[in-house]
Write a protein that holds these residues in place. Structure first.
Motif, PDB file in Angstrom:
ATOM      1  N   VAL A 159      19.505  10.994   8.998  1.00 24.54           N
ATOM      2  CA  VAL A 159      18.641  12.090   8.509  1.00 24.54           C
ATOM      3  C   VAL A 159      18.246  11.781   7.065  1.00 24.54           C
ATOM      4  O   VAL A 159      19.110  11.519   6.218  1.00 24.54           O
ATOM      5  N   PHE A 171      14.375  17.885   9.403  1.00 21.18           N
ATOM      6  CA  PHE A 171      14.646  16.445   9.441  1.00 21.18           C
ATOM      7  C   PHE A 171      14.978  15.912   8.052  1.00 21.18           C
ATOM      8  O   PHE A 171      14.918  14.708   7.813  1.00 21.18           O
ATOM      9  N   LEU A 211      17.911  15.726  19.400  1.00 24.05           N
ATOM     10  CA  LEU A 211      19.109  15.841  18.575  1.00 24.05           C
ATOM     11  C   LEU A 211      19.272  17.267  18.054  1.00 24.05           C
ATOM     12  O   LEU A 211      20.344  17.867  18.129  1.00 24.05           O
ATOM     13  N   LEU A 248       5.638  13.916   9.596  1.00 27.61           N
ATOM     14  CA  LEU A 248       4.700  14.749  10.347  1.00 27.61           C
ATOM     15  C   LEU A 248       4.973  16.226  10.068  1.00 27.61           C
ATOM     16  O   LEU A 248       4.055  17.029   9.875  1.00 27.61           O
ATOM     17  N   ASP A 249       6.229  16.541  10.046  1.00 22.70           N
ATOM     18  CA  ASP A 249       6.624  17.920   9.747  1.00 22.70           C
ATOM     19  C   ASP A 249       6.091  18.330   8.373  1.00 22.70           C
ATOM     20  O   ASP A 249       5.451  19.381   8.214  1.00 22.70           O
ATOM     21  N   ARG A 282      10.291   3.963   5.601  1.00 18.56           N
ATOM     22  CA  ARG A 282      11.123   4.016   6.811  1.00 18.56           C
ATOM     23  C   ARG A 282      10.247   4.269   8.041  1.00 18.56           C
ATOM     24  O   ARG A 282       9.233   4.976   7.963  1.00 18.56           O
ATOM     25  N   MET A 310      -0.173   7.535  15.139  1.00 19.19           N
ATOM     26  CA  MET A 310       0.945   8.364  14.690  1.00 19.19           C
ATOM     27  C   MET A 310       1.313   8.037  13.244  1.00 19.19           C
ATOM     28  O   MET A 310       1.548   8.915  12.439  1.00 19.19           O
ATOM     29  N   ALA A 350       9.292  11.830  12.022  1.00 15.88           N
ATOM     30  CA  ALA A 350       9.271  13.258  12.353  1.00 15.88           C
ATOM     31  C   ALA A 350       9.218  14.093  11.072  1.00 15.88           C
ATOM     32  O   ALA A 350       8.497  15.091  10.990  1.00 15.88           O
ATOM     33  N   LEU A 351       9.954  13.654  10.082  1.00 25.63           N
ATOM     34  CA  LEU A 351       9.943  14.379   8.807  1.00 25.63           C
ATOM     35  C   LEU A 351       8.558  14.351   8.173  1.00 25.63           C
ATOM     36  O   LEU A 351       8.055  15.372   7.688  1.00 25.63           O
ATOM     37  N   MET A 355      22.899   8.977  14.947  1.00 21.12           N
ATOM     38  CA  MET A 355      21.567   9.437  14.519  1.00 21.12           C
ATOM     39  C   MET A 355      21.647  10.401  13.342  1.00 21.12           C
ATOM     40  O   MET A 355      20.794  10.385  12.454  1.00 21.12           O
ATOM     41  N   PRO A 383      13.460  11.911  20.476  1.00 20.08           N
ATOM     42  CA  PRO A 383      14.872  11.748  20.104  1.00 20.08           C
ATOM     43  C   PRO A 383      15.287  12.676  18.986  1.00 20.08           C
ATOM     44  O   PRO A 383      16.368  13.279  19.036  1.00 20.08           O
ATOM     45  N   ALA A 384      14.450  12.811  17.994  1.00 22.64           N
ATOM     46  CA  ALA A 384      14.796  13.678  16.877  1.00 22.64           C
ATOM     47  C   ALA A 384      14.867  15.125  17.324  1.00 22.64           C
ATOM     48  O   ALA A 384      15.800  15.863  16.982  1.00 22.64           O
ATOM     49  N   LEU A 441       6.263  14.222  20.086  1.00 22.62           N
ATOM     50  CA  LEU A 441       6.009  12.874  19.577  1.00 22.62           C
ATOM     51  C   LEU A 441       7.304  12.188  19.160  1.00 22.62           C
ATOM     52  O   LEU A 441       7.408  10.973  19.201  1.00 22.62           O
ATOM     53  N   PHE A 442       8.252  12.958  18.768  1.00 24.28           N
ATOM     54  CA  PHE A 442       9.517  12.396  18.302  1.00 24.28           C
ATOM     55  C   PHE A 442      10.665  13.012  19.096  1.00 24.28           C
ATOM     56  O   PHE A 442      11.483  13.755  18.574  1.00 24.28           O
ATOM     57  N   LEU A 492      19.920  19.243  10.367  1.00 21.21           N
ATOM     58  CA  LEU A 492      19.515  19.101  11.768  1.00 21.21           C
ATOM     59  C   LEU A 492      19.742  20.399  12.536  1.00 21.21           C
ATOM     60  O   LEU A 492      18.893  20.841  13.318  1.00 21.21           O
ATOM     61  N   ASP A 550      11.822   4.913  11.250  1.00 19.19           N
ATOM     62  CA  ASP A 550      12.620   5.430  12.357  1.00 19.19           C
ATOM     63  C   ASP A 550      12.099   6.813  12.777  1.00 19.19           C
ATOM     64  O   ASP A 550      11.256   7.412  12.104  1.00 19.19           O
ATOM     65  N   ASP A 551      12.629   7.267  13.893  1.00 23.59           N
ATOM     66  CA  ASP A 551      12.132   8.517  14.462  1.00 23.59           C
ATOM     67  C   ASP A 551      12.278   9.690  13.505  1.00 23.59           C
ATOM     68  O   ASP A 551      11.364  10.499  13.349  1.00 23.59           O
ATOM     69  N   LEU A 552      13.439   9.771  12.869  1.00 21.93           N
ATOM     70  CA  LEU A 552      13.678  10.920  11.996  1.00 21.93           C
ATOM     71  C   LEU A 552      12.739  10.920  10.795  1.00 21.93           C
ATOM     72  O   LEU A 552      12.218  11.961  10.407  1.00 21.93           O
ATOM     73  N   ALA A 553      12.511   9.747  10.225  1.00 24.30           N
ATOM     74  CA  ALA A 553      11.626   9.660   9.063  1.00 24.30           C
ATOM     75  C   ALA A 553      10.204  10.043   9.443  1.00 24.30           C
ATOM     76  O   ALA A 553       9.519  10.784   8.730  1.00 24.30           O
TER      77      ALA A 553
END
Lengths: 331, 512
Positions: free
Chosen positions: A226, A284, A14, B119-120, B109, B1, B116-117, A222, A10-11, A7-8, A279, B111-114
């Motif tokens: 984080v 994340f 990385l 969901l994680d 936020r 999502m 992803a965090l 990127m 790019p992350a 789902l993510f 990372l 963005d992808d990282l946020a």
């Protein structure tokens, strides 16, 4: 790492890229995993690294391998007392083209992505300043012309802790410009055996290129995104404050043996390095342990010991240990 | 999502875990509360030991830790648990490396990282069980503190004697009072010249040691009573069987001398137990006989002879001396009674020793009783203390006490029925004036109206299992025994008259 099921991407990419880079370097460099990881963190943070260790520990090989894996242009400068600034930055040459003479800039070895500045402390302060200025500005000025250095631009400087005669120690202000200072230790028995095996046969491991300059620039951008909790940022700030002899929570060792604590660049380094380490660990977010893990390379060259501290044989690593021990995670 | 990694889902996941958090908090806080309560208990017991606080009941010691635990439990159950706190605690206790709190802080936020965090973090939180995240753990250090404090509390309560209380202080005062009385008696014994040659020093020493022990004893009733009982045993061993014969001899001698006016001074001196005076009067009797007319001399001689006969059964030496004195008095020898006088002094001293011994034992018995009752009943008055002020130095004890401890041939307690109404345990000494007063107080009217039944009729009000006997069938027996007792034992003359009046009043109408 908890898989996000694509789902993510790019992350996850990385994280995966950092792991592959680390793995590929490890194919060439025997042992020194902590050093490799620290160098990689520094590269992904866009910072410069000061490597301190005796000759023959693979510093040059590390830089060359890193350049190959990241598909970057690398150069190596051996610093000597007679090395002049123009020797590294480049100079204007008079060229005769069709009867017309003109100046043309001849770029020096600094115009590369990855610079190995070998034995930086053997050059004169004048040359050191030229290098450090380029590190800070990411540009060199020749005459009245400013020449930008290529992106990414990283310097891996080395200095030899022995044979100090005829050397020029880097000033503290210039040391502060290095993202990390790494102490390269001597390899163990197993690593020595492996080194002997690899380097005395015909087979040579060739690293695979994992990324290029653009990809690296994207990774660097990127990595700065984080997420980090406020409590963790505060923790990093409190550790830095604890390295100051006047700090409220400073331990006894700091108050007794430290003249100047780490600069604000120390906090920046802790947080940024923490993000990249997270990372590389497949997370994340930044954890307290990430801050602690990068505290020594981030702070050891930013702490200035007092005369008493040096006389007592105190090291900045022990000061960092004391500062960490004196700093609770919860405020 | 966004729904998956949204703040609402994250909040719900955290709230799910809050049940475990409450249980863990309850265990944690209850342990701390109990430890703190026990430590305070220790401090309070310390203050009790130093008399800053009064003695605490065991319930009070349980109240603090127990109440604290209950309060901690309630507080843990009702305390609001903010999401940031929950996230921080989940991270800390489950080793989530700050995932939850960071995710909670990055809700704004996108963005992808946020994402992803989030969901994680959500995935990890949903996989976490409340009791795994907040595993109830008893804090080891606090538990150790609680255990040590509990051991101290139990030890201080169980092993260490309680501090002096108001009761023990009162008991101490009682013991000191008894010590003072015993000491005073020892002083009397030592001061009595008649007792100088009768081992009175040993008696006084025993009394003084007892008094000293009562002063120095830890104020435990059992110890004090044991010490007094030990002194009683020592005094009992000092008793002499001959002493009772001496008393009887003197009593009979007094009876005989009381019949004649010329010998009555001797009888009165004996009645007052002033044996030195009695001996002096007896010595004077010889001179008086030598100067008297023939009739009076014969009367003196006859009285001496009768006295010798009366005392022969109890003291042969005195009887011989009296008989010899009678003979010589009849012949007009002025020193005829000197030998008898010396014998009278000897027997008097012997009798005085026994009386003093009885008084001392009676005092110790009284002290033991007072201390014993004082240790159990704080309101019980000390009869000994009340009677102490009534003592008259050098005076004999009451009739009730004089025969105590000795049984006659029939196995009955000597002196029974001859009491004056003065409490046998009180140390009130015999006082003729007091005796007179007591005689007046005897309800003579009751003698005319006996309340018991006559003619062997069963009293309907009699308690079941008891037998009512016609008093006329037992009266002669009791009167005979009383009379014999008055002859054999020393009984003051006034009291003898009282006893006679008593039995006369009991005679049924028409009986002489």
């Amino acid at each position: 790492m908890v898989a996000t099921g694509g789902l993510f991407a790019p992350a996850e990419a990385l994280v995966e890229t950092t792991r592959r880079i680390e793995r590929e370097i490890g194919r060439v460099i025997v042992g020194q995993r902590e050093i490799v990881r620290a160098v990689l963190i520094s590269v992904l943070a866009g910072g410069h690294v000061l490597l301190e260790g005796v000759p023959g520990l693979g510093k040059t090989l590390l830089v060359r391998t890193l350049a190959q894996v990241l598909r970057l242009e690398g150069s190596r400068v051996q610093f000597t007392p007679d090395l002049m600034p123009a020797d590294i930055t480049g100079t204007n040459l008079i060229v005769d083209e069709g009867g017309t003479r003109s100046f043309r800039f001849q770029a020096g070895p600094l115009f590369a992505n990855l610079i190995l500045a070998d034995e930086i402390n053997r050059a004169t302060p004048k040359t050191q300043s030229a290098l450090l200025e380029a590190m800070q500005e990411r540009a060199v000025t020749i005459g009245r012309t400013r020449h930008s250095l290529p992106e990414p631009f990283m310097v891996l400087a080395t200095q030899n802790p022995i044979e100090m005669e005829g050397t020029y120690a880097l000033p503290e202000a210039q040391l502060d410009r290095f993202f990390f200072k790494l102490n390269v230790g001597f390899p163990g028995e197993d690593d020595l055996v492996e080194i002997a095996t690899r380097t005395t046969t015909g087979a040579t491991a060739l690293p695979e290129a994992i990324a290029d300059g653009d990809a690296l620039t994207d990774l660097i951008a990127m990595a700065r995104d984080v997420p980090i909790a406020r409590a963790v940022t505060r923790y990093a700030a409190r550790i830095v404050l604890s390295t100051h002899p006047g700090g409220e929570t400073s331990p006894r060792e700091v108050k007794q043996f430290v003249r100047h604590g780490a600069s604000p660049r120390g906090v920046q380094t802790l947080v940024l390095a923490g993000k990249i380490r997270a990372l590389m660990e497949g997370r994340f977010n930044v954890a307290f342990e990430d801050i602690r893990a990068v505290a020594h390379p981030s702070l050891r060259h930013r702490i200035i010991l007092s005369y008493e501290g040096e006389a007592e044989g105190m090291t900045t690593d022990r000061i960092v240990d004391a500062a960490i021990a004196a700093t609770p995670e919860a405020a | 999502m966004r729904q998956i990694g949204g703040g609402r889902a994250l909040g719900e996941a955290l709230i799910e875990l809050s049940h475990g958090a409450r249980i863990a908090l309850a265990v944690d806080w209850m342990t701390v509360s109990i430890a703190v309560g026990l430590v305070i208990d220790c401090l309070m017991l310390l203050l009790v030991r130093t008399r800053v606080l009064p003695v605490l009941p065991a319930e009070a010691l349980v109240l603090l830790p127990g109440g604290g635990a209950v309060v901690a439990l309630v507080a843990a159950m009702v305390r609001p648990l903010p999401l940031p706190w929950l996230a921080r605690e989940v991270d800390r206790r489950s080793g989530l490396r700050e995932r939850a709190q960071t995710a909670l802080e990055t809700l704004d936020r996108d963005d992808d990282l946020a994402r992803a965090l989030r969901l994680d973090a959500l995935t990890v939180l949903r996989r976490t069980q409340p009791l795994d995240a907040f595993r109830p753990r008893v804090p080891v250090r606090v538990t150790l503190v609680a255990l040590v404090a509990a051991a101290i509390v139990v030890g201080m309560q169980a092993l260490v004697a309680p501090p002096p209380t108001a009761d023990t202080e009162r008991l101490r005062q009682i013991a000191l009072g008894e010590a003072e009385r015993i000491e005073a008696l020892a002083d009397e014994v030592e001061a009595d010249p008649l007792l100088a040659s009768t081992g009175a020093a040993e008696m006084a020493a025993i009394l003084r040691q007892t008094a000293e022990a009562l002063r120095n004893q830890e104020m435990v009733p059992e110890r004090a009573m044991a010490r007094v009982a030990e002194a009683e045993r020592s005094l009992t061993e000092m008793r002499s069987a001959r002493a009772f014969d001496a008393a009887a001899a003197l009593s009979r001698m007094a009876d005989v001398f009381d019949r004649e006016a010329v010998t009555r001074p001797v009888a009165h001196a004996l009645d007052r137990r002033d044996y030195a005076r009695a001996a002096h009067e007896l010595a004077q009797l010889g001179s008086r006989a030598a100067q008297a007319s023939g009739g009076e001399r014969d009367a003196i001689s006859e009285a001496l002879r009768l006295a010798g006969a009366a005392t022969a059964r109890h003291d042969e030496s005195l009887a011989q001396a009296l008989r010899a004195a009678a003979e010589r008095a009849r012949l007009g020898d002025p020193s005829s009674t000197h030998s008898a006088s010396q014998e009278l002094s000897r027997v008097g001293a012997e009798s005085r020793r026994q009386e003093t011994l009885e008084r001392a034992m009676s005092q110790l018995q009284s002290s033991r009783s007072t201390i014993g009752s004082g240790g159990m009943d704080s309101k019980a008055p000390s009869s000994s203390a009340a009677g102490a002020s009534e003592r008259v130095a050098g005076q004999p004890g009451s009739g009730g006490q004089s025969g105590s401890g000795r049984e006659d041939a029939d196995g009955e307690q000597a002196g029974a029925g001859a009491g004056t109404g003065i409490a046998s345990n009180s140390m009130s000494r015999y006082d003729p004036a007091m005796t007179q007063a007591n005689q007046v107080e005897v309800p003579g009217g009751d003698f005319d109206r006996p309340s018991f039944s006559e003619g062997g009729v069963q009293d309907p009000s009699a308690e079941e299992g008891t037998v009512t006997v016609d008093y006329r069938s037992v009266l002669p027996t009791y009167y005979e025994r009383a009379t014999r007792a008055m002859q054999d034992r020393y009984v003051p003359l006034g009291l003898k008259e009282l006893v006679r009046q008593y039995f006369s009043s009991l005679q049924p109408p028409g009986v002489g």
